[in-house]
Write a protein that holds these residues in place. Structure first.
Motif, PDB file in Angstrom:
ATOM      1  N   LEU A  16       0.809  -1.214   0.000  1.00  0.00           N
ATOM      2  CA  LEU A  16       0.000   0.000   0.000  1.00  0.00           C
ATOM      3  C   LEU A  16       0.848   1.271   0.000  1.00  0.00           C
ATOM      4  CD1 LEU A  16      -2.755  -0.994   2.589  1.00  0.00           C
ATOM      5  CD2 LEU A  16      -3.049  -0.739   0.131  1.00  0.00           C
ATOM      6  N   TRP A  74      -9.137  -6.551   6.828  1.00  0.00           N
ATOM      7  CA  TRP A  74      -8.485  -6.635   5.526  1.00  0.00           C
ATOM      8  C   TRP A  74      -8.231  -8.094   5.207  1.00  0.00           C
ATOM      9  CZ3 TRP A  74      -4.236  -2.238   5.420  1.00  0.00           C
ATOM     10  CH2 TRP A  74      -4.874  -1.012   5.579  1.00  0.00           C
ATOM     11  N   THR A 124      -2.472   3.194  -4.686  1.00  0.00           N
ATOM     12  CA  THR A 124      -2.683   2.793  -3.298  1.00  0.00           C
ATOM     13  C   THR A 124      -4.161   2.645  -2.975  1.00  0.00           C
ATOM     14  OG1 THR A 124      -0.608   3.772  -2.514  1.00  0.00           O
ATOM     15  CG2 THR A 124      -2.380   3.536  -0.898  1.00  0.00           C
ATOM     16  N   SER A 125      -4.979   3.575  -3.439  1.00  0.00           N
ATOM     17  CA  SER A 125      -6.416   3.507  -3.152  1.00  0.00           C
ATOM     18  C   SER A 125      -7.049   2.283  -3.809  1.00  0.00           C
ATOM     19  CB  SER A 125      -7.112   4.786  -3.607  1.00  0.00           C
ATOM     20  OG  SER A 125      -6.965   4.989  -5.005  1.00  0.00           O
ATOM     21  N   SER A 127      -5.454  -0.532  -4.478  1.00  0.00           N
ATOM     22  CA  SER A 127      -4.981  -1.679  -3.702  1.00  0.00           C
ATOM     23  C   SER A 127      -5.761  -1.813  -2.401  1.00  0.00           C
ATOM     24  CB  SER A 127      -3.486  -1.523  -3.406  1.00  0.00           C
ATOM     25  OG  SER A 127      -2.730  -1.455  -4.607  1.00  0.00           O
ATOM     26  N   LEU A 128      -6.099  -0.678  -1.790  1.00  0.00           N
ATOM     27  CA  LEU A 128      -6.883  -0.705  -0.557  1.00  0.00           C
ATOM     28  C   LEU A 128      -8.273  -1.291  -0.811  1.00  0.00           C
ATOM     29  CD1 LEU A 128      -6.722   0.146   2.432  1.00  0.00           C
ATOM     30  CD2 LEU A 128      -7.690   2.355   1.766  1.00  0.00           C
ATOM     31  N   THR A 137     -13.373   0.788   5.184  1.00  0.00           N
ATOM     32  CA  THR A 137     -12.164   0.787   4.369  1.00  0.00           C
ATOM     33  C   THR A 137     -12.504   0.926   2.888  1.00  0.00           C
ATOM     34  OG1 THR A 137     -11.112  -0.651   6.002  1.00  0.00           O
ATOM     35  CG2 THR A 137     -10.046  -0.469   3.869  1.00  0.00           C
ATOM     36  N   GLY A 141     -11.123   3.916   0.513  1.00  0.00           N
ATOM     37  CA  GLY A 141     -10.454   3.643  -0.753  1.00  0.00           C
ATOM     38  C   GLY A 141     -11.193   4.243  -1.932  1.00  0.00           C
TER      39      GLY A 141
END
Length: 487
Positions: A16, A74, A124-125, A127-128, A137, A141
């Motif tokens: 991330l 997660w 990153t967003s 992947s989140l 979450t 994201g």
């Protein structure tokens, strides 16, 4: 506090965090060549390899993150790994394409410095979103992805880009509001945000249906799903080429991923509603194909093609929700393989389109007349990507559509079989229309500019990846079946 029900959580943090860190470094020391980007991009790929090493032997990994009274979940499974790898590859290719594009097409403007950190935040967003197992979450994201995408769309700074970008921002905020209202309803009714807990606690009723309707409407608006698609073409028409490639291949898929996951968790037996979404998908395939066929500008052809191709993913709702297990299993594999094939092909096609426009100086399809003799490599990249979009063997697009066709046949959904056939014909029509003009021999000579090798290379690599994925399709399908990647 982090409760490890799976492997080492630090690997997840690296996956991330590294894209944002590298994006910040690139903003401070702007790369003028592609090779430094490729070299540094090996770091997140190595971190992802570590996550593969954890998940494949042991199956799905889960982490519970306690923030006071709030618990986030997660998870990493086979589907997560496939989507993370897809994100890394396409983001790397787009970023490596950008230096030559910015140098030759945009010039040395200060605003281009924001491209790198925004690309990092976008990676990153996404992947989140792939890793998230709870609604909070997912919302974080989704918002980060939307804000990064809007920022990237506004970078050109022209009036048309600002107008399209602000329209996109307004619609994204409307979609976020609808999503947030749906989350509030679920939280108020059952006091949970984790998907696993909601799957057990949520009870059929008006509250659940209103919540799912709000969640779905917000997400389908963000995904440019028919009939909420009108904003897509103007946004891509004014965006920088590497930004269009990222948005069409990844951003709209993030919203689709969330929507399908929520339906499978909250309303897994809602067959009639799923048929309605599938009907919207069928309409998207046909309507998007017609608009692409009639589009005058080359970028509009590719943008409306995205609307059409996303329709195949919407068909997956009706084949996964309320169907027999054997149908759902085939549809699950076909849906995600279609997503991967389209992402690679569409990214390659947008980069190839950018090369054609850069070299000829023409944005209209008719302006490509005679380009075949001067730009064979760009047209080759465009054509290879088109093989997957049309669904011709041996591409991954062919394998994905074959699986969707098989699932439709097994379920007895004859209209979807007709949609798949008609969509293939329409895809061929708008692709061959581009080549029809490109191969006009008696066109007036244009002042062509030489395309830098790096721009040609990464367009060709992504197009070839969409083709070769069909030859090794068993690998992503095994990934979906193993490591907890099934439906």
């Amino acid at each position: 506090m982090i409760e490890r029900l799976g492997g080492d959580f630090s690997v997840v943090l690296l996956v991330l965090g590294l894209p944002v860190l590298l994006g910040g470094l690139a903003a401070c020391w702007q790369p003028r060549r592609s090779w430094p980007i490729v070299a540094f991009s090996l770091l997140p790929l190595l971190a992802l390899a570590g996550l593969f090493y954890q998940v494949l032997p042991q199956g799905e990994q889960t982490w519970l993150i306690e923030l006071g009274s709030l618990t986030l979940q997660w998870r990493a499974n086979g589907l997560t790994l496939l989507l993370l790898l897809l994100t890394q590859v396409i983001t790397l290719s787009s970023a490596a394409y950008a230096p030559a594009y910015l140098m030759e097409e945009i010039g040395r403007e200060g605003k281009q410095v924001w491209l790198w950190p925004l690309q990092g935040v976008l990676a990153t967003s996404l992947s989140l979103i792939w890793l998230a197992g709870d609604l909070l979450t997912l919302y974080i994201g989704l918002e980060l992805m939307g804000l990064a995408a809007v920022g990237l769309m506004l970078l050109p700074g022209r009036v048309d880009a600002l107008a399209a970008g602000m329209r996109y921002l307004l619609l994204a905020l409307v979609g976020s509001l609808a999503f947030l209202l749906g989350v509030a309803l679920l939280l108020g009714a059952w006091g949970r945000l984790d998907l696993a807990g909601l799957a057990l606690a949520a009870e059929p009723g008006m509250v659940l249906w209103v919540a799912v309707a709000l969640l779905s409407a917000g997400l389908l608006l963000k995904a440019a799903a028919f009939p909420l698609h009108a904003w897509l073409a103007p946004v891509h028409g004014s965006a920088w080429t590497p930004v269009s490639a990222l948005h069409a291949s990844l951003v709209v898929k993030g919203s689709f991923f969330i929507a399908l996951q929520l339906w499978l968790v909250l309303v897994p037996e809602a067959r009639v509603a799923a048929w309605l979404v599938g009907g919207l998908g069928g309409a998207a395939v046909i309507w998007g194909g017609l608009l692409a066929w009639r589009a005058a500008k080359l970028k509009d052809v590719v943008a409306w093609s995205t609307v059409s191709q996303l329709g195949y993913l919407l068909l997956g709702f009706s084949l996964l929700i309320g169907t027999a297990p054997q149908v759902a299993e085939v549809a699950w594999e076909g849906t995600w393989l279609q997503l991967a094939a389209h992402s690679l092909a569409k990214a390659g096609m947008f980069l190839a389109t950018g090369n054609l426009i850069y070299s000829t100086g023409e944005s209209h399809v008719r302006g490509l007349a005679g380009a075949s003799r001067r730009m064979p490599l760009s047209l080759l990249s465009f054509g290879i990507a088109a093989i997957s979009l049309i669904g011709l063997p041996p591409s991954a697009g062919f394998t994905a559509k074959w699986l969707l066709l098989h699932a439709s046949l097994a379920a007895g959904y004859w209209p979807w079989m007709a949609v798949l056939a008609l969509g293939t014909l329409l895809s061929a029509a708008y692709i061959f229309r581009v080549f029809r003009y490109s191969f006009v021999e008696d066109a007036e000579p244009l002042d062509y500019r030489r395309v830098p090798w790096s721009m040609e290379l990464f367009a060709l690599m992504l197009a070839l990846a969409s083709l070769l994925l069909g030859l090794v399709a068993e690998w992503p399908l095994m990934l979906l079946r193993a490591a907890g990647g099934g439906s």
